[in-house]
Design a protein around this motif. Structure first.
Motif, PDB file in Angstrom:
ATOM      1  N   THR A  57      11.029 -18.137  71.345  1.00 40.57           N
ATOM      2  CA  THR A  57       9.620 -18.534  71.421  1.00 40.57           C
ATOM      3  C   THR A  57       9.538 -19.903  72.072  1.00 40.57           C
ATOM      4  O   THR A  57      10.437 -20.730  71.896  1.00 40.57           O
ATOM      5  CB  THR A  57       8.954 -18.582  70.034  1.00 40.57           C
ATOM      6  N   ARG A  58       8.475 -20.151  72.805  1.00 33.75           N
ATOM      7  CA  ARG A  58       8.344 -21.465  73.459  1.00 33.75           C
ATOM      8  C   ARG A  58       7.929 -22.551  72.470  1.00 33.75           C
ATOM      9  O   ARG A  58       7.902 -23.726  72.820  1.00 33.75           O
ATOM     10  CB  ARG A  58       7.356 -21.380  74.623  1.00 33.75           C
ATOM     11  N   HIS A  59       7.601 -22.165  71.248  1.00 35.70           N
ATOM     12  CA  HIS A  59       7.226 -23.128  70.211  1.00 35.70           C
ATOM     13  C   HIS A  59       8.101 -22.927  68.968  1.00 35.70           C
ATOM     14  O   HIS A  59       7.587 -22.547  67.897  1.00 35.70           O
ATOM     15  CB  HIS A  59       5.752 -22.974  69.841  1.00 35.70           C
ATOM     16  N   PRO A  60       9.401 -23.165  69.062  1.00 34.80           N
ATOM     17  CA  PRO A  60      10.278 -22.884  67.913  1.00 34.80           C
ATOM     18  C   PRO A  60       9.962 -23.713  66.670  1.00 34.80           C
ATOM     19  O   PRO A  60      10.029 -23.196  65.550  1.00 34.80           O
ATOM     20  CB  PRO A  60      11.683 -23.196  68.454  1.00 34.80           C
ATOM     21  N   VAL A  61       9.617 -24.986  66.851  1.00 29.36           N
ATOM     22  CA  VAL A  61       9.339 -25.829  65.687  1.00 29.36           C
ATOM     23  C   VAL A  61       8.097 -25.328  64.947  1.00 29.36           C
ATOM     24  O   VAL A  61       8.106 -25.160  63.720  1.00 29.36           O
ATOM     25  CB  VAL A  61       9.152 -27.304  66.096  1.00 29.36           C
ATOM     26  N   MET A  62       7.050 -25.060  65.688  1.00 24.59           N
ATOM     27  CA  MET A  62       5.810 -24.631  65.050  1.00 24.59           C
ATOM     28  C   MET A  62       5.941 -23.254  64.401  1.00 24.59           C
ATOM     29  O   MET A  62       5.403 -23.004  63.319  1.00 24.59           O
ATOM     30  CB  MET A  62       4.669 -24.627  66.073  1.00 24.59           C
TER      31      MET A  62
END
Length: 228
Positions: A119-124
């Motif tokens: 995913t391009r937003h791994p932290v979120m």
């Protein structure tokens, strides 16, 4: 529904504050006070609201459970939390195009082949999975208000952030084309390739260690066993 209204207010305030960077209010605030002052004020308010949110969560009545969970859920929960930790630590400890001041990481031709292939937003997404897993386990309005604010902030905030990134970050559109917002979608659609050599294994190791430590000490720190 016996949850304190103060918890709902704190949850809503926390959510609203963290949507601010994804709205036109952010560039206006930057123009008025500068990036340094804006960041300082935002950080202070974030800490204050997080403290209030935690305080009201601890003060609220637990309330009745809305459903009961089978014993095998504990194993699913443990796996999901581990996956969430891997996303969070890999996203934080790897140059991340979504992070402030890290747009130059898009110059790496393999940027979409490591953790960002998932995913391009791994932290979120890591935060959201952690929060949603706890929501399922709590299954009370108290848990919905507290953990729901984290899940909504992470997912809605990162979704809205993309519009600003497209307009202001060179190379972001290409990064979006090679990755996906929803985990594993780009891999399923063959737009991304998860290459083991592109994964930073150090952050993965840190995530596993942190996961094990939290499982072991969760009861001592938070007053309730992790696998419950």
């Amino acid at each position: 529904m016996v949850t304190s209204s103060a918890l709902y207010i704190a949850s809503a305030a926390f959510f609203a504050l963290h949507l601010l960077p994804s709205t036109p209010a952010r560039p206006r605030a930057l123009a008025m006070v500068g990036e340094g002052v804006y960041t300082a004020i935002f950080s202070i308010l974030s800490v204050i609201l997080l403290w209030l949110l935690a305080r009201e969560f601890n003060a609220a009545d637990y309330g009745a459970k809305l459903w009961l969970l089978p014993a095998w859920w504990l194993w699913i929960k443990a796996f999901l939390i581990l996956f969430a930790y891997v996303l969070i630590f890999a996203g934080v400890l790897t140059p991340n195009p979504s992070s402030p001041g890290s747009a130059n990481s898009l110059e790496n031709p393999d940027i979409a082949n490591g953790i960002f292939a998932i995913t391009r937003h791994p932290v979120m997404w890591g935060v959201a999975i952690w929060a949603l897993t706890h929501m399922i386990s709590q299954s009370t309005w108290r848990g919905f208000a507290f953990f729901g604010s984290f899940a909504a902030t992470a997912l809605i905030g990162s979704w809205l952030q993309q519009r600003r990134k497209r307009a202001s970050v060179p190379g972001w559109a290409d990064f979006e084309a090679r990755t996906s917002f929803f985990p594993f979608l780009a891999l399923i659609e063959n737009r991304a390739a998860l290459r083991l050599k592109s994964i930073a294994w150090g952050p993965v190791a840190v995530a596993v260690i942190a996961w094990g430590a939290v499982l072991h000490y969760h009861g001592w720190i938070f007053g309730t066993p992790a696998l419950r």
